[in-house]
Motif scaffolding. Structure first.
Motif, PDB file in Angstrom:
ATOM      1  N   THR A  51      -2.357  -3.060   1.197  1.00  0.00           N
ATOM      2  CA  THR A  51      -1.283  -2.540   2.026  1.00  0.00           C
ATOM      3  C   THR A  51      -0.744  -3.631   2.947  1.00  0.00           C
ATOM      4  O   THR A  51      -1.420  -4.635   3.214  1.00  0.00           O
ATOM      5  N   THR A  60      -6.200  -3.184   6.501  1.00  0.00           N
ATOM      6  CA  THR A  60      -7.211  -2.166   6.739  1.00  0.00           C
ATOM      7  C   THR A  60      -8.493  -2.833   7.227  1.00  0.00           C
ATOM      8  O   THR A  60      -8.669  -4.042   7.083  1.00  0.00           O
ATOM      9  N   TYR A 119      -3.493   6.308   2.650  1.00  0.00           N
ATOM     10  CA  TYR A 119      -3.489   4.917   2.216  1.00  0.00           C
ATOM     11  C   TYR A 119      -2.955   4.814   0.798  1.00  0.00           C
ATOM     12  O   TYR A 119      -2.214   3.891   0.451  1.00  0.00           O
TER      13      TYR A 119
END
Length: 217
Positions: A74, A78, A163
């Motif tokens: 992403t 994270t 997510y």
């Protein structure tokens, strides 16, 4: 629907029906989201609403990426769950332990199957911020996103933030007109909840108010 009802009735939905969402509904939800507070009125959020054939293309491409084992990353980094404070790890562990009791021992299969289909969402809103945004802008976006969830609930729609929705940003950039000057932050799946789907039995508890509130007189 009162605000309290929208807040208490909203929960993460992992299986939606095939019922479509109109553009008028989308515009209404976003117009209400725009009323969220914004630091010095910067209004940094931008929304890409994927629906119809565009969403189906994203769904297919992401499913293929998952099946072939493509690495995901992403645009918002994270962190490992082990990096959270112990009491927050305990919250996570308690939630995971409660799921088999709620929907059965095969819950991971149900969850993986649902995620692979992007929860059969009929609309996914991808929220972005300008690159090099101020840290306050992330707070603004959180308020903006919460208004989306509550406005959607008021219209009879359920939601899922995950997510999984933004795990392949390159697919999103190749499918949606997202500028290179924007950063993909989060995705919000919207739709009408499939009432008979086992996976929708997953719920979570919140900490006691006294654990998160300190009143100083």
């Amino acid at each position: 629907m009162k605000v309290e009802e929208a807040i208490t009735q909203r929960h993460s939905t992992r299986a939606f029906t095939d019922q479509k969402i109109s553009e008028d509904q989308i515009r209404k939800i976003i117009s209400l989201a725009q009323l969220a507070p914004s630091w010095v009125n910067s209004q940094p959020a931008h929304v890409y609403a994927a629906t119809g054939t565009t969403l189906e293309l994203i769904r297919q491409r992401q499913a293929n990426a998952v099946r072939t084992g493509a690495a995901s990353k992403t645009e918002v980094p994270t962190v490992s769950r082990s990096s959270f404070p112990k009491e927050k790890q305990d919250n996570m562990a308690k939630w995971y332990a409660s799921i088999p009791d709620a929907i059965g021992s095969e819950w991971q299969k149900y969850n993986n199957d649902a995620a692979l289909k992007l929860y059969n969402a009929q609309l996914i809103l991808y929220l972005t911020l300008p690159k090099n945004h101020a840290e306050w802008s992330m707070f603004d976006l959180g308020l903006f996103a919460d208004n989306i969830l509550l406005a959607a609930k008021e219209q009879g729609l359920d939601s899922m933030t995950a997510y999984y929705l933004v795990m392949y940003p390159q697919i999103l950039r190749e499918t949606l007109p997202i500028s290179k000057n924007e950063r993909i932050i989060v995705g919000i799946a919207l739709g009408y909840k499939q009432d008979d789907a086992t996976i929708n039995g997953i719920t979570s508890e919140r900490e006691p108010v006294d654990d998160v509130l300190t009143v100083v007189k």
